[in-house]
Scaffold this motif. Structure first.
Motif: not given
Length: 277
Positions: A23-35, A39-40
């Protein structure tokens, strides 16, 4: 005493580092838990491992959006009091203490709470449990007694039961309606939680609360799921109740927290650059 396999710290932090570095290696607009559906949009990360002993705890936590509780609880065989003096930085961790009980007065305990309130989240806490019996170690969402999610370690009964409490860690959704029963399950430990750091995680969305240890799902509760926004809390305490905390501890009980990650800002429609977490 039974022997339990220990998950080494290096293995745990290899898992955590891999998850977070992606996640830190890129800019994240949405964090997704696959299950999970949705998202957040926000990640709050607090790492205590590099904080020097003696650093002002109140100031450090305040700068990270967390307040320390200072209040008393009168219920139970013995009252307990949350005091800021029972939080301190050690080498590599934030320590939360229940003081050894001398036999009179309130049991000195510790608690901290997010200043922000949110509805739905994925909260991951890396901690090492106390080897001293008689304390409760809580990592939980709490708005009120009917909007509450608990992931609790009881240090007297992690591996062996007491006369009234089975062994294990407890996942609970407290009842949405006063007077009704909670939704609760007990998960046996496969290791001694006082010997190393492990990640304890709760994923909370509309239809379920899901509980993990080191990324492995241990429980999923689909009733009494909280419906309102509120803060997240961490505490360690005792009230001498033989049906829950046991104790009080006769030696200082210290819980070591190494890091906290909070994913919040729930959206039903992930968009932009999506990072799996």
């Amino acid at each position: 005493m039974m022997n339990f396999p220990v998950v080494k710290t290096a293995v745990l932090f290899s898992f955590v580092a891999l998850r977070i570095s992606f996640a830190q290696g890129q800019t994240c607009d949405t964090y997704v838990v696959p299950s999970l559906a949705g998202g957040f949009t926000t990640r709050q990360s607090i790492n205590f491992s590099g904080v020097s002993p003696g650093t002002n705890v109140t100031s450090f936590l305040s700068s990270n959006g967390i307040s320390i509780s200072s209040s008393g609880v009168t219920s139970g065989p013995v009252p307990h009091t949350f005091t800021p003096n029972n939080l301190a930085f050690d080498s590599g961790s934030l320590n939360m203490k229940v003081s050894a009980y001398a036999g009179s007065g309130a049991i000195l305990s510790s608690q901290m709470v997010t200043n922000d309130i949110f509805k739905y989240a994925s909260v991951r806490t890396v901690l090492k449990s106390s080897p001293v019996g008689g304390a409760v170690e809580g990592n939980f969402f709490y708005l009120n007694d009917n909007q509450e999610i608990d992931w609790e370690i009881l240090t007297s009964t992690t591996l062996q039961p007491s006369a009234e409490v089975p062994a294990g860690i407890w996942a609970t959704n407290q009842p949405l309606v006063p007077g009704q029963s909670p939704t609760q399950t007990r998960v046996p430990f496969t290791f001694d939680p006082s010997q190393d750091y492990h990640e304890y995680r709760i994923d909370w969305v509309a239809d379920a609360t899901t509980f993990y240890i080191d990324g492995i799902q241990k429980a999923r509760l689909t009733t009494n799921v909280p419906t309102q926004a509120g803060p997240w809390m961490w505490n360690t305490w005792s009230n001498g109740n033989p049906a829950w905390s046991n104790g009080p501890p006769t030696a200082d009980s210290v819980t070591h927290i190494r890091s906290i990650d909070i994913y919040k800002g729930y959206t039903s429609t992930p968009s932009g650059n999506i990072c799996n977490i």
